[in-house]
Design an enzyme around this catalytic site. Structure first.
Site, PDB file in Angstrom:
ATOM      1  CB  VAL A 193      -0.980  -0.010   1.195  1.00 32.52           C
ATOM      2  CG1 VAL A 193      -1.894   1.205   1.141  1.00 32.52           C
ATOM      3  CG2 VAL A 193      -1.823  -1.291   1.194  1.00 32.52           C
ATOM      4  CE  LYS A 226     -10.570  -5.218   5.456  1.00 30.90           C
ATOM      5  NZ  LYS A 226     -10.411  -6.213   4.398  1.00 30.90           N
ATOM      6  CE  LYS A 237      -6.997  -4.757   7.165  1.00 29.42           C
ATOM      7  NZ  LYS A 237      -6.713  -4.714   5.763  1.00 29.42           N
TER       8      LYS A 237
END
Ligand code: NDP
Ligand code: HSE
Length: 438
Positions: free
Chosen positions: A14, A205, A105
Site C-alpha cells: 500500500v 472492518k 483496520k
C-alpha cells in the site's frame, strides 16, 4: 500556499501504491486539494529497497520516529500494519500534533477509541477510508452521505482474500491452499493470512462499520468471528443446487426489540440472484440499509496496491483541505458527535435471528426425515426447503439438506444437539447461516 508534506511510514504494497498514485497524479491531486502534496520522506527497515523505490528528493529512513519528530512533516501516513509498532507511531504522531492517515483496520478496531480520543484532545484528524473495503469509499458514504438516515443494517463482503478463495473454489474447482497462495502473491492477504481465512480481518472492518453506522464505540472483542477454513466444497455445491452462493459476510444489525446490535462474521448462504452473491474474486461489496434511502450497494476492489492507495490519497486530500479548519467543524471520526455516542450493547450470538442451511449425513432408512423434522418443529423452527441426495447403489447413507426459515440461534443450537444425538445421524452436522438480504 506552501506544499503539504507527507511522511509514509511503511513502504510495502500500500505504501508503494500510495507513492505511485501521488507521484503520477500530482497535478490533478493538487488542483483538488488546493495545495501541492509532496512525499517528503518514506520509512521502511530495508533502506536499500526503499531507496530503489523513490526519487532523489525523498528522504529514506528506517526509524519511524525520525519522521514523527520532523517538524516539516504535516501528515503521517501509517502503512506498517498490525497493533505493535503501528500503534506506537500513530499515538506518537498524534502527540506530536500531526494528522494521521492509516489503512490499519486491526489497529482501529482494537484501539480506535483510544486513538480517536487522543486525536480529539490534540485537535488532529485521523482518516481511515482505506481501512475498510480498500478502494471503496464506504467510510465516507456511511459517515457523510447517509447522515440523514437511521441505519438498520450493514452487510458486506469485506475480505478480498476469502472472496477470491471462495470464487476460485466454486468456479474452477481449485483447492483451498492453491488459491490462498495466489491471493498472497497478488498482495491481497494480510501479513498473517489466518487473519483473512479465520474472519478476523473482516471482523476488524465490520467493527469499524458498526461503530460508524450506529454511533457506538469500536468493540472488536464482542464480534462473533467465523472464517472459511471449516467450509467444505460439498456445501458450496449443495448451496448452488438450492439457488444460493456462499460468501463470507460481515453483518451488523440494529435489533430494536432487544435494544442491541448484532455484530457477526461468518460464511453465509445468499440467494444467487442478489447482486452481492455475484461479487467475485478479490472484489468487495457492502450493502447498507437506511430508513430513508432503502438499500444501497457499494462495490469495488477491496485490496491491492493502487485501489487501496486511491482511498489513502483521498484521505490525504481531505486532511489537506481541512488542515486549517476549526477542529470542532470537522466530520467526527466515528460519524456521531463524541458526546452523542451510545452504549447500545452488542448482542450475544444466542439472540441472533437468522435462517440456516443444515447438511446431515444420515442412514438411508425409514423414519429418519420424520424424526429430524419433529425435532425442528418441537423447537419452533420452520422448514423452508429439503433436498435429499439420491443414494448411490449399495450405499446405505445419504446427505439430507434442510433450509430453515428465520429463527433464533439459541433454538437452533438446541435442535442441532437433539438431531446430532440421533443414532441415524452419522456425522457432525454442517450448519451455515442464511440471509435473504431483501
Ligand atoms: P506490507 O507488508 O506490504 O508493507 C508493510 C511495510 O511496513 C513494509 O514496507 C515494511 O518494510 C514496513 N515495516 C514493517 N515493520 C516496520 C517497522 N518496524 N519500521 C518501519 N517499517 C516497517 O503491508 P501492506 O502494504 O499490505 O499493508 C499495510 C497496511 O495496509 C496494513 O495495515 C494492512 O492491513 C492495510 N491494508 C492492506 C491492503 C492490501 O491490499 N495489502 C488493503 C487495505 C488495507 P520493511 O520490512 O522493509 O521494514
Ligand atoms: N487482506 C485484506 C483482504 C486486505 O484480503 O481483503 C484488504 O484489507
Amino acid at each position: 500556499m506552501k506544499p503539504i508534506k507527507v511522511g509514509l511510514l511503511g513502504f510495502g504494497t500500500v505504501g508503494g501504491g500510495t507513492y505511485q498514485v501521488l507521484t503520477r497524479n500530482q497535478e490533478e491531486i493538487s488542483r483538488r486539494a488546493g495545495r501541492r502534496i509532496e512525499v517528503a520522506a518514506v520509512c521502511r527497515r530495508d533502506l536499500a529497497a526503499a531507496r530503489a523505490q523513490v526519487g532523489e528528493g525523498v528522504r529514506v529512513v528506517a526509524d519511524p520516529m525520525e519522521i514523527i519528530r520532523d517538524p516539516d512533516i504535516d501528515i503521517v501516513v501509517e502503512l506498517i500494519g498490525g497493533e505493535g509498532v503501528a500503534r506506537e507511531v500513530v499515538m506518537a504522531a498524534i502527540a506530536a500534533g500531526k494528522h494521521v492517515v492509516t489503512a490499519n483496520k486491526a489497529l482501529l478496531a482494537v484501539h480506535g477509541n483510544e486513538v480517536f480520543s487522543s486525536a480529539r484532545d490534540k485537535g488532529v484528524m485521523v482518516a481511515f477510508e482505506a481501512a475498510v473495503a480498500g478502494g471503496i469509499p464506504i467510510i465516507k458514504a456511511l459517515r457523510e452521505s447517509l447522515a440523514g438516515n437511521r441505519i438498520e443494517w450493514v452487510a458486506g463482503i469485506i475480505n478480498g482474500t476469502t472472496n477470491f478463495i471462495l470464487s476460485e473454489m466454486r468456479a474452477k474447482g481449485l483447492d483451498f491452499a492453491t488459491v490462498l497462495k495466489e491471493a498472497q502473491r497478488l498482495g491481497y492477504a494480510e501479513a498473517d493470512p489466518t487473519f483473512d481465512i479465520e474472519g478476523v480481518d473482516a471482523a476488524h472492518k465490520l467493527t469499524i462499520l458498526s461503530a460508524i453506522a450506529f454511533g457506538i464505540p469500536v468493540q472488536f472483542a464482542k464480534a462473533h468471528v467465523e472464517g472459511i477454513s471449516q467450509l467444505q466444497a460439498v456445501d458450496i455445491k449443495y448451496a448452488e443446487q438450492l439457488g444460493y452462493r456462499i460468501k463470507l459476510l460481515g453483518i451488523t444489525r440494529r435489533r430494536n426489540e432487544l435494544g442491541g446490535i448484532e455484530l457477526r462474521v461468518h460464511p453465509t448462504l445468499v440467494p444467487a440472484q442478489r447482486l452481492i452473491a455475484n461479487v467475485e474474486g478479490a472484489m468487495n461489496a457492502v450493502m447498507v440499509q437506511g430508513d430513508a434511502v432503502g438499500t444501497t450497494l457499494y462495490y469495488g476492489k477491496g485490496a491491492g496496491a493502487e485501489p487501496t492507495a486511491s482511498s489513502v490519497v483521498a484521505d490525504i486530500v481531505d486532511v489537506t483541505r481541512l488542515a486549517t479548519a476549526d477542529p470542532d467543524h470537522r466530520v467526527p471520526h466515528l460519524a456521531f458527535q463524541p458526546d452523542q455516542m451510545q452504549g447500545t450493547p452488542i448482542l450475544p450470538m444466542d439472540g441472533v435471528r437468522t435462517a440456516y442451511y443444515l447438511r446431515l449425513r444420515v442412514a438411508d432408512e425409514t423414519g429418519v426425515l420424520s424424526r429430524i423434522t419433529t425435532i425442528l418443529a418441537e423447537n419452533d423452527i420452520s422448514i423452508d426447503a429439503v433436498l435429499q441426495r439420491e443414494s448411490l447403489e449399495g450405499e446405505r447413507q445419504t446427505d439430507l439438506i434442510i433450509l430453515t426459515h428465520v429463527t433464533v440461534e439459541e433454538r437452533m443450537n438446541r435442535a442441532q444437539e437433539f438431531m446430532q444425538s440421533l443414532p441415524s445421524v452419522l456425522a457432525p452436522i454442517a450448519r451455515i447461516r442464511k440471509e435473504e438480504l431483501a
